[in-house]
Write an enzyme that holds these catalytic residues in place. Structure first.
Site, mmCIF file in Angstrom:
data_model
loop_
_atom_site.group_PDB
_atom_site.id
_atom_site.type_symbol
_atom_site.label_atom_id
_atom_site.label_comp_id
_atom_site.label_asym_id
_atom_site.label_seq_id
_atom_site.Cartn_x
_atom_site.Cartn_y
_atom_site.Cartn_z
ATOM 1 N N CYS A 100 0.821 -1.225 0.000
ATOM 2 C CA CYS A 100 0.000 0.000 0.000
ATOM 3 C C CYS A 100 0.853 1.273 0.000
ATOM 4 C CB CYS A 100 -0.944 0.002 1.181
ATOM 5 S SG CYS A 100 -1.949 -1.489 1.274
ATOM 6 N N HIS B 131 -3.183 6.974 2.524
ATOM 7 C CA HIS B 131 -3.678 5.689 2.031
ATOM 8 C C HIS B 131 -5.091 5.473 2.580
ATOM 9 C CE1 HIS B 131 -4.222 1.575 1.140
ATOM 10 N NE2 HIS B 131 -3.890 1.103 2.329
ATOM 11 N N ASN C 177 -10.281 -0.274 0.389
ATOM 12 C CA ASN C 177 -8.822 -0.179 0.357
ATOM 13 C C ASN C 177 -8.318 -0.764 -0.965
ATOM 14 O OD1 ASN C 177 -6.081 -0.660 0.667
ATOM 15 N ND2 ASN C 177 -6.248 -1.424 2.764
HETATM 16 O O1 UT7 Z 1 -3.671 -1.666 3.522
HETATM 17 C C1 UT7 Z 1 -3.644 -2.528 4.608
HETATM 18 C C2 UT7 Z 1 -3.889 -1.739 5.796
HETATM 19 N N1 UT7 Z 1 -4.825 -2.390 6.657
HETATM 20 C C3 UT7 Z 1 -5.505 -1.662 7.554
HETATM 21 O O2 UT7 Z 1 -5.401 -0.473 7.601
HETATM 22 C C4 UT7 Z 1 -6.367 -2.382 8.542
HETATM 23 C C5 UT7 Z 1 -6.205 -1.781 9.909
HETATM 24 N N2 UT7 Z 1 -7.127 -2.370 10.861
HETATM 25 C C6 UT7 Z 1 -8.439 -2.016 10.858
HETATM 26 O O3 UT7 Z 1 -8.870 -1.216 10.073
HETATM 27 C C7 UT7 Z 1 -9.314 -2.636 11.908
HETATM 28 O O4 UT7 Z 1 -8.521 -3.439 12.748
HETATM 29 C C8 UT7 Z 1 -10.454 -3.496 11.293
HETATM 30 C C9 UT7 Z 1 -11.485 -2.595 10.655
HETATM 31 C C10 UT7 Z 1 -9.915 -4.469 10.289
HETATM 32 C C11 UT7 Z 1 -11.148 -4.280 12.394
HETATM 33 O O5 UT7 Z 1 -11.604 -3.396 13.418
HETATM 34 P P1 UT7 Z 1 -11.293 -3.754 14.954
HETATM 35 O O6 UT7 Z 1 -11.880 -2.713 15.782
HETATM 36 O O7 UT7 Z 1 -9.813 -3.932 15.067
HETATM 37 O O8 UT7 Z 1 -12.093 -5.092 15.148
HETATM 38 P P2 UT7 Z 1 -11.551 -6.496 15.632
HETATM 39 O O9 UT7 Z 1 -10.745 -7.167 14.583
HETATM 40 O O10 UT7 Z 1 -10.928 -6.342 16.982
HETATM 41 O O11 UT7 Z 1 -12.900 -7.282 15.826
HETATM 42 C C12 UT7 Z 1 -13.876 -6.874 16.784
HETATM 43 C C13 UT7 Z 1 -15.076 -7.774 16.656
HETATM 44 C C14 UT7 Z 1 -14.705 -9.273 16.707
HETATM 45 O O12 UT7 Z 1 -15.765 -9.940 17.330
HETATM 46 P P3 UT7 Z 1 -15.663 -10.391 18.876
HETATM 47 O O13 UT7 Z 1 -14.465 -11.296 18.941
HETATM 48 O O14 UT7 Z 1 -15.473 -9.126 19.651
HETATM 49 O O15 UT7 Z 1 -16.953 -11.061 19.117
HETATM 50 C C15 UT7 Z 1 -14.673 -9.661 15.256
HETATM 51 O O16 UT7 Z 1 -14.922 -11.023 15.057
HETATM 52 O O17 UT7 Z 1 -15.692 -7.575 15.384
HETATM 53 C C16 UT7 Z 1 -15.794 -8.831 14.701
HETATM 54 N N3 UT7 Z 1 -15.685 -8.577 13.270
HETATM 55 C C17 UT7 Z 1 -16.740 -8.307 12.510
HETATM 56 N N4 UT7 Z 1 -18.044 -8.172 12.788
HETATM 57 C C18 UT7 Z 1 -18.868 -7.885 11.772
HETATM 58 C C19 UT7 Z 1 -14.558 -8.570 12.507
HETATM 59 N N5 UT7 Z 1 -14.885 -8.303 11.229
HETATM 60 C C20 UT7 Z 1 -16.225 -8.131 11.212
HETATM 61 C C21 UT7 Z 1 -17.142 -7.829 10.197
HETATM 62 N N6 UT7 Z 1 -18.437 -7.706 10.520
HETATM 63 N N7 UT7 Z 1 -16.754 -7.634 8.905
#
Ligand code: UT7
Length: 317
Positions: free
Chosen positions: A113, A236, A266
Site C-alpha cells: 500500500c 492511504h 482499500n
Molecule cells: O492496507 C492494509 C492496511 N490495513 C488496515 O489499515 C487495517 C487496519 N485495521 C483495521 O482497520 C481494523 O482493525 C479493522 C477494521 C480491520 C477491524 O476493526 P477492529 O476494531 O480492530 O475489530 P476487531 O478485529 O478487533 O474485531 C472486533 C469484533 C470481533 O468480534 P468479537 O471477537 O469481539 O466477538 C470480530 O470477530 O468484530 C468482529 N468482526 C466483525 N463483525 C462484523 C470482525 N470483522 C467483522 C465484520 N463484521 N466484517
C-alpha cells in the site's frame, strides 16, 4: 528538495459495485459494522477487467490530462502486489497498449500500500540521473481474487482499481520523501500457497496510527513547512479512523485530509493516485497545490512524499 511534480492524473476501477449489504449476504457482517469500523460503504470488484485493463485506463487519462506527447515518457512503473501474471510485468503490457516508445524502462514494483509513494520516489531518482523529463507511475490492484470470502475480518476491506500520474522532472520543484520498512511477515501477508490475504487488523491499525503522523511530521520537518503551508494531506485510504486520527495530530484544519474510501474500500497501491484524481475532478486541486501523500501497508512498509501539482504543465516547459 529538487524533484518531480505531478502534471496529469487518471483513474479507473473495477466494473462491479459491491455494497456492504451485498457482502452481508455472503459473510456474517453488516453495513452498520463496516461503516462504523472503517467508513467503507461500497467498493468495486473487477469481474471483467484485468489489473492491466485498469492500469491502462488510468494511464490513458493521466497522459491526456498531462497534455504531453507519450513518446516523451521515459519510464512506466506499475506499483502493484496483484499483477495478472508472474511475468511479463503489468508495466510492459500497459506500455505496449499505450504505444510508448520501445526505448523505455517498464517494470512493476511491490511496495504494497506504500507502492505509489515508492514508485514516485524511484521515478524522481531515475529522471534526475538520466536527465529525462517524464515518467508514468501507476498504482493498480486487482485484489478481489486474493480475498478469502469466508473471512469477515478482511473481505469487507478491499477493492479493485487503478490510479496513474504523469510526473515531470523539474529541478525547481519541491519534492521530499521519507520511508521505512518495519520488516514483518506475520501481521499482514498473502502467501503463494494460500492465495488469500491474512491480517491481524488491530496490530496493523496500531502500526498505522503511529507511523502515518510520524511520516508526515518527518516530511514537513525536512521541507521546512508547517501544516498550514500544505494544501492537502492524502493518506492511504484504508480506514477512516486511521486518517481522522492522523488529521487530529497534524492539523487543526482536518478537512485538509481527503477521504474517498467510502466508495472504493482499500485499493492498496492504487488508493492514493485514485484519491488525487478524484480531488482534481472535484476541483480541490489547483496549479501549485502542495500535497503530502502517505502510504502504509504490508512489509510493513510506510512512505510519505511532499509533491506539487501542476496540471497540464507538460507543453509549457
Ligand atoms: O492496507 C492494509 C492496511 N490495513 C488496515 O489499515 C487495517 C487496519 N485495521 C483495521 O482497520 C481494523 O482493525 C479493522 C477494521 C480491520 C477491524 O476493526 P477492529 O476494531 O480492530 O475489530 P476487531 O478485529 O478487533 O474485531 C472486533 C469484533 C470481533 O468480534 P468479537 O471477537 O469481539 O466477538 C470480530 O470477530 O468484530 C468482529 N468482526 C466483525 N463483525 C462484523 C470482525 N470483522 C467483522 C465484520 N463484521 N466484517
Amino acid at each position: 528538495m529538487a524533484g518531480i511534480k505531478i502534471i496529469g492524473l487518471g483513474k479507473s476501477q473495477g466494473d462491479k459495485v459491491v455494497t456492504n449489504d451485498d457482502l452481508a449476504q455472503i459473510v456474517d457482517t453488516s453495513d452498520q459494522w463496516v461503516r462504523a469500523k472503517t467508513g467503507i460503504k461500497s467498493r468495486y470488484f473487477a469481474e471483467n477487467k484485468t489489473n492491466e485493463d485498469m492500469a491502462f485506463e488510468a494511464a490513458s487519462q493521466a497522459i491526456e490530462n498531462a497534455g504531453i506527447d507519450r513518446k516523451e515518457i521515459a519510464m512506466c512503473i506499475v506499483c502493484t502486489f496483484t499483477p495478472d501474471d508472474y511475468t511479463p510485468a503489468v508495466a510492459c503490457n500497459v506500455a505496449g497498449r499505450l504505444g510508448l516508445l520501445e526505448q523505455i524502462q517498464a517494470y512493476d514494483i511491490n511496495g504494497a500500500c506504500s507502492g505509489f509513494i515508492y514508485g514516485c520516489n524511484l521515478a524522481n531518482g531515475l529522471l534526475a540521473c538520466q536527465q529525462e523529463k517524464y515518467a508514468l507511475v501507476i498504482g493498480s490492484e486487482k485484489i478481489s481474487p486474493l480475498m478469502d470470502m469466508t473471512d469477515r475480518g478482511t473481505c469487507v476491506l478491499f477493492g479493485d482499481g487503478a490510479g496513474a500520474a504523469v510526473l515531470k522532472y523539474d529541478p525547481a520543484a519541491d519534492f521530499v520523501f521519507y520511508a521505512g520498512c518495519a520488516a514483518n511477515k506475520e501481521i499482514l501477508y498473502c502467501s503463494r500457497q494460500d492465495k488469500a490475504i491474512k491480517m491481524a487488523g488491530q496490530e496493523v491499525y496500531r502500526f498505522a496510527v503511529s507511523k502515518v503522523p510520524e511520516c508526515i511530521k518527518a516530511v514537513l520537518d525536512e521541507a521546512g513547512y508547517t501544516d498550514k503551508e500544505i494544501d492537502h494531506f492524502v493518506c492511504h485510504q484504508a480506514n477512516e479512523r486511521i486518517i481522522d486520527n492522523a488529521a487530529r495530530r497534524i492539523s487543526k484544519d482536518t478537512d485538509k485530509f481527503f477521504k474517498n474510501l467510502y466508495d472504493y474500500g482499500n485499493t492498496s497501491a492504487a488508493s492514493i493516485p485514485i484519491a488525487l484524481c478524484e480531488m482534481e475532478e472535484q476541483g480541490l486541486l489547483h496549479a501549485g497545490s502542495k500535497l503530502v501523500c502517505t502510504g502504509f501497508g504490508a512489509g510493513l512498509t510506510y512512505g510519505c512524499m511532499l509533491v506539487t501539482f501542476c496540471p497540464g504543465s507538460g507543453a509549457s516547459g
